[in-house]
Design a protein around this motif. Structure first.
Motif, mmCIF file in Angstrom:
data_model
loop_
_atom_site.group_PDB
_atom_site.id
_atom_site.type_symbol
_atom_site.label_atom_id
_atom_site.label_comp_id
_atom_site.label_asym_id
_atom_site.label_seq_id
_atom_site.Cartn_x
_atom_site.Cartn_y
_atom_site.Cartn_z
ATOM 1 N N PRO A 70 0.653 -1.387 -0.013
ATOM 2 C CA PRO A 70 0.008 -0.165 0.046
ATOM 3 C C PRO A 70 0.844 1.337 -0.109
ATOM 4 O O PRO A 70 0.517 2.327 -0.513
ATOM 5 C CB PRO A 70 -0.644 -0.048 1.196
ATOM 6 C CG PRO A 70 -0.337 -1.121 2.148
ATOM 7 C CD PRO A 70 0.671 -2.096 1.194
ATOM 8 N N ALA A 71 2.240 1.411 0.398
ATOM 9 C CA ALA A 71 3.090 2.375 0.655
ATOM 10 C C ALA A 71 3.124 3.068 -0.903
ATOM 11 O O ALA A 71 2.922 4.386 -1.155
ATOM 12 C CB ALA A 71 4.254 2.229 1.281
ATOM 13 N N PRO A 72 3.559 2.286 -1.825
ATOM 14 C CA PRO A 72 3.623 2.842 -3.065
ATOM 15 C C PRO A 72 2.417 3.437 -3.836
ATOM 16 O O PRO A 72 2.483 4.472 -4.521
ATOM 17 C CB PRO A 72 4.401 1.750 -3.845
ATOM 18 C CG PRO A 72 4.881 0.755 -3.043
ATOM 19 C CD PRO A 72 4.337 1.117 -1.711
ATOM 20 N N MET A 73 1.580 2.686 -3.522
ATOM 21 C CA MET A 73 0.146 3.043 -3.865
ATOM 22 C C MET A 73 -0.254 4.476 -3.411
ATOM 23 O O MET A 73 -0.709 5.261 -4.151
ATOM 24 C CB MET A 73 -0.926 2.019 -3.626
ATOM 25 C CG MET A 73 -1.220 0.876 -4.650
ATOM 26 S SD MET A 73 -2.356 -0.273 -4.026
ATOM 27 C CE MET A 73 -3.709 0.620 -4.008
ATOM 28 N N LYS A 108 2.005 1.987 -12.754
ATOM 29 C CA LYS A 108 1.945 0.535 -12.416
ATOM 30 C C LYS A 108 2.555 0.243 -11.098
ATOM 31 O O LYS A 108 3.623 0.635 -10.600
ATOM 32 C CB LYS A 108 2.783 -0.294 -13.322
ATOM 33 C CG LYS A 108 2.451 -0.061 -14.752
ATOM 34 C CD LYS A 108 2.984 -0.891 -15.842
ATOM 35 C CE LYS A 108 2.549 -0.510 -17.127
ATOM 36 N NZ LYS A 108 3.110 -1.332 -18.468
ATOM 37 N N ILE A 109 1.605 -0.584 -10.161
ATOM 38 C CA ILE A 109 1.921 -0.909 -9.003
ATOM 39 C C ILE A 109 2.225 -2.439 -8.860
ATOM 40 O O ILE A 109 1.669 -3.167 -9.556
ATOM 41 C CB ILE A 109 0.658 -0.658 -8.173
ATOM 42 C CG1 ILE A 109 0.221 0.696 -8.045
ATOM 43 C CG2 ILE A 109 0.916 -0.998 -6.629
ATOM 44 C CD1 ILE A 109 1.226 1.652 -7.559
ATOM 45 N N GLU A 110 3.449 -2.893 -8.244
ATOM 46 C CA GLU A 110 3.853 -4.192 -8.330
ATOM 47 C C GLU A 110 2.910 -5.064 -7.434
ATOM 48 O O GLU A 110 2.625 -4.446 -6.410
ATOM 49 C CB GLU A 110 5.304 -4.373 -8.080
ATOM 50 C CG GLU A 110 6.378 -3.611 -9.068
ATOM 51 C CD GLU A 110 7.605 -4.087 -8.645
ATOM 52 O OE1 GLU A 110 8.086 -5.121 -8.018
ATOM 53 O OE2 GLU A 110 8.617 -3.166 -8.875
#
Length: 127
Positions: A79-82, A103-105
């Motif tokens: 959730p942090a990168p999102m 793009k979220i891994e």
């Protein structure tokens, strides 16, 4: 089949409705793990074995995934990168800049709620 809500109860009710309308399927992919836990509860109460009869996959890798029985196969996302990406997009938009696709891994976490169709007992050929 649309369901209203993204909680355990919505998954539970949605699975009952789905099973009353559709008979021939191998898997259910759910929008989150809480819905998937409700789906699995409903399937088990209706005597569908998970994963022997129907595979169930969730999304999020939340506490529901490891607490469910059988343990839930799920898609893990960080959730942090999102969150950081969302804030960045909002700030760029507020400054009048265009927003690029992000793009979220994610990664597949295979647990006990899925089975390969050809490995299910009803699909095994007798030797």
């Amino acid at each position: 089949l649309p369901i209203s809500g993204f909680n355990f109860e919505a998954g539970y009710r949605g699975a009952k409705e789905f099973l009353s309308r559709i008979c021939n399927f191998d898997a259910i992919f759910c929008g989150n793990d809480e819905v998937a836990a409700g789906v699995m509860q409903s399937l088990q109460e209706q005597k569908y074995a998970v994963p022997e009869t129907i595979s169930v996959i969730g999304y999020d890798d939340s506490a529901f995934a490891s607490a469910a029985r059988p343990m839930l196969t799920t898609i893990r996302q960080d959730p942090a990168p999102m969150g950081l990406g969302a804030v960045d997009m909002i700030l760029r938009r507020m400054e009048g800049n265009s927003i690029d696709d992000r793009k979220i891994e994610t990664s597949l976490v295979v647990r006990d709620s899925t089975a390969v169709k050809n490995e299910r007992p009803e699909n095994r050929q007798q030797g």
